[in-house]
Design an enzyme around this catalytic site. Structure first.
Site, PDB file in Angstrom:
ATOM      1  N   CYS A 117      56.792   2.700  29.921  1.00  0.00           N
ATOM      2  CA  CYS A 117      57.054   2.620  31.359  1.00  0.00           C
ATOM      3  C   CYS A 117      56.573   1.294  31.933  1.00  0.00           C
ATOM      4  O   CYS A 117      57.092   0.832  32.956  1.00  0.00           O
ATOM      5  CB  CYS A 117      56.373   3.775  32.082  1.00  0.00           C
ATOM      6  SG  CYS A 117      57.098   5.378  31.679  1.00  0.00           S
TER       7      CYS A 117
ATOM      8  N   HIS B  37      60.452   9.171  31.623  1.00  0.00           N
ATOM      9  CA  HIS B  37      59.256   9.435  32.411  1.00  0.00           C
ATOM     10  C   HIS B  37      59.536   9.240  33.900  1.00  0.00           C
ATOM     11  O   HIS B  37      60.588   8.748  34.305  1.00  0.00           O
ATOM     12  CB  HIS B  37      58.114   8.542  31.941  1.00  0.00           C
ATOM     13  CG  HIS B  37      57.606   8.906  30.583  1.00  0.00           C
ATOM     14  ND1 HIS B  37      56.532   8.269  29.983  1.00  0.00           N
ATOM     15  CD2 HIS B  37      58.023   9.844  29.688  1.00  0.00           C
ATOM     16  CE1 HIS B  37      56.322   8.799  28.782  1.00  0.00           C
ATOM     17  NE2 HIS B  37      57.208   9.756  28.588  1.00  0.00           N
TER      18      HIS B  37
ATOM     19  N   CYS C 109      52.607   4.589  30.652  1.00  0.00           N
ATOM     20  CA  CYS C 109      52.411   4.418  29.209  1.00  0.00           C
ATOM     21  C   CYS C 109      52.813   3.009  28.784  1.00  0.00           C
ATOM     22  O   CYS C 109      53.626   2.353  29.423  1.00  0.00           O
ATOM     23  CB  CYS C 109      53.209   5.461  28.434  1.00  0.00           C
ATOM     24  SG  CYS C 109      55.000   5.282  28.583  1.00  0.00           S
TER      25      CYS C 109
ATOM     26  N   GLU D  89      58.430   7.176  36.135  1.00  0.00           N
ATOM     27  CA  GLU D  89      58.680   5.821  36.617  1.00  0.00           C
ATOM     28  C   GLU D  89      60.139   5.422  36.433  1.00  0.00           C
ATOM     29  O   GLU D  89      60.728   4.749  37.289  1.00  0.00           O
ATOM     30  CB  GLU D  89      57.768   4.831  35.886  1.00  0.00           C
ATOM     31  CG  GLU D  89      56.291   5.078  36.096  1.00  0.00           C
ATOM     32  CD  GLU D  89      55.666   5.973  35.041  1.00  0.00           C
ATOM     33  OE1 GLU D  89      54.501   5.751  34.701  1.00  0.00           O
ATOM     34  OE2 GLU D  89      56.359   6.904  34.555  1.00  0.00           O
TER      35      GLU D  89
END
Length: 392
Positions: free
Chosen positions: A129, A95, A120, A97
């Site tokens: 994350c 993701h 998430c 991040e």
């Protein structure tokens, strides 16, 4: 029915390092200096908006690649300087991040992380994350909007706060919501986000043409084909023209959903090769043999737009464009009362710089008998045509 969706190619992401931003000079605040505090707060708000807009800009780099996941961008800022950036390139890949934290390295400690969508807090194809942010020891997370996915919905924010990280939510929220309007709609309704596209002449005649350069690289139609997961077309268009596709470099082609109502027992799609048969699915109201072989056929007792949108959402499509070209009465009937039933969320209309004779031309109406205004209407010039976009 087995899914015929084509797997999306990997979108390579290189670390994106923003130009170093000079730290803004802040006035020293004397005790009780209310005006100074207000100035500092206003400057901070401007910084927040700036970094969140950058998150959205980064997220858009993956347009057309992340579905059914949302597009997300992340910026790491420390001492007024961007030290890391990243975006989510594709479903199944790390993701935003994670990429931003990798880019920042040790500089993420005591930094502020800006992210366009709530981080998430669950294990899926990638780890949470929230754990990455906690382990990196960021001091603050600024979130554009909460995630409507019930698996996430505020749980990521609560996890970060529980770890002692300051969290602020709602910076540039309208912009972040527009970025992922299709994802949000699918999460809240269980249906794909639908946009109706049509072309009109200056005197209001619906035409099968599209404007100059619209389907070439950089053209608005090519861009739409990049952004939408699927495109619904009539069988007449499939028989007469090449299937819609994007000319943008490195893009994924949309799934072509061909509506075959009242067809004979055989449907030939001349522009589709057997090698690319998985690019299309035929929805019919009676059994039909499709050429080339390998094209999936789904038979409905009655074809209606709501059933189509539910089917596409079940297959992981977040967005679909209904292309109103070569549309006979049966295809137009799909759009009856779409506003009342809330089946179409957006309308895109291209007005060509031509006055067409109406003799012998069908000027089908769609959308039922009710009149209604479009919201947030925008218009722009595209190679001499006028493009109007609005929400139902």
């Amino acid at each position: 029915m087995a899914s015929s969706l084509v797997s999306r190619p990997h979108l390579t992401q290189r670390p994106v390092r923003a130009a170093t931003l000079a730290s803004a000079t802040r006035p020293r605040l004397a005790a009780g200096a209310l005006s100074g505090r207000c100035q500092a707060q206003a400057a901070g708000d401007l910084d927040d908006a700036h970094y969140m807009r950058r998150c959205v800009e980064l997220a858009r780099k993956a347009a057309g690649h992340t579905s059914p996941n949302p597009m997300v961008g992340c910026v790491i800022v420390r001492d007024g300087r961007v030290v890391g950036e990243g975006f989510h390139p594709k479903a199944g890949q790390p993701h935003a991040e994670v990429f931003a934290l990798r880019d920042a390295g040790n500089l993420a400690e005591n930094a502020t992380a800006y992210v366009s969508l709530e981080p998430c807090n669950h294990y899926g194809r990638t780890p949470p994350c929230t754990e990455a942010l906690i382990n990196a020891k960021v001091k603050e997370v600024v979130v554009g909007m909460t995630d409507p996915n019930p698996i996430v919905a505020s749980k990521g924010i609560e996890k970060l706060q529980g770890a002692g990280i300051s969290v602020r939510v709602g910076v540039e929220e309208a912009l972040c919501r527009k970025l992922n309007e299709a994802y949000i709609h699918r999460m809240l309704t269980g249906k794909a986000f639908a946009t109706l596209r049509a072309t009109l002449s200056m005197n209001g005649i619906i035409t099968n043409q599209i404007g100059k350069g619209a389907d070439q690289s950089g053209g608005y139609y090519s861009q739409l084909m990049k952004e939408y997961d699927g495109v619904i077309i009539s069988s007449d268009l499939a028989k007469m023209s090449a299937l819609p596709l994007s000319r943008e470099a490195g893009t994924n082609q949309p799934l072509c959903i061909i509506i075959a109502q009242g067809e004979s027992s055989r449907l030939h799609i001349p522009s589709l090769s057997q090698e690319h048969a998985s690019r299309a699915i035929v929805l019919a109201d009676s059994p039909v043999t499709v050429e080339p072989a390998g094209v999936e056929v789904a038979v409905f007792r009655q074809i209606d737009l709501e059933s189509i949108l539910q089917l596409l959402a079940q297959r992981g499509l977040c967005s679909v464009l209904v292309d109103f070209r070569e549309a006979g009465e049966s295809f137009a009937s799909l759009l009856n009362d779409f506003q009342e039933d809330k089946l179409v969320q957006k309308v895109v209309v291209e007005v060509l710089p031509f006055w067409l004779a109406s003799d012998g031309l069908s000027n089908l109406a769609f959308g039922g008998s009710q009149s209604f205004p479009l919201k947030n209407l925008e218009l722009r010039d595209v190679n001499g045509s006028v493009l109007l976009e609005g929400y139902v």
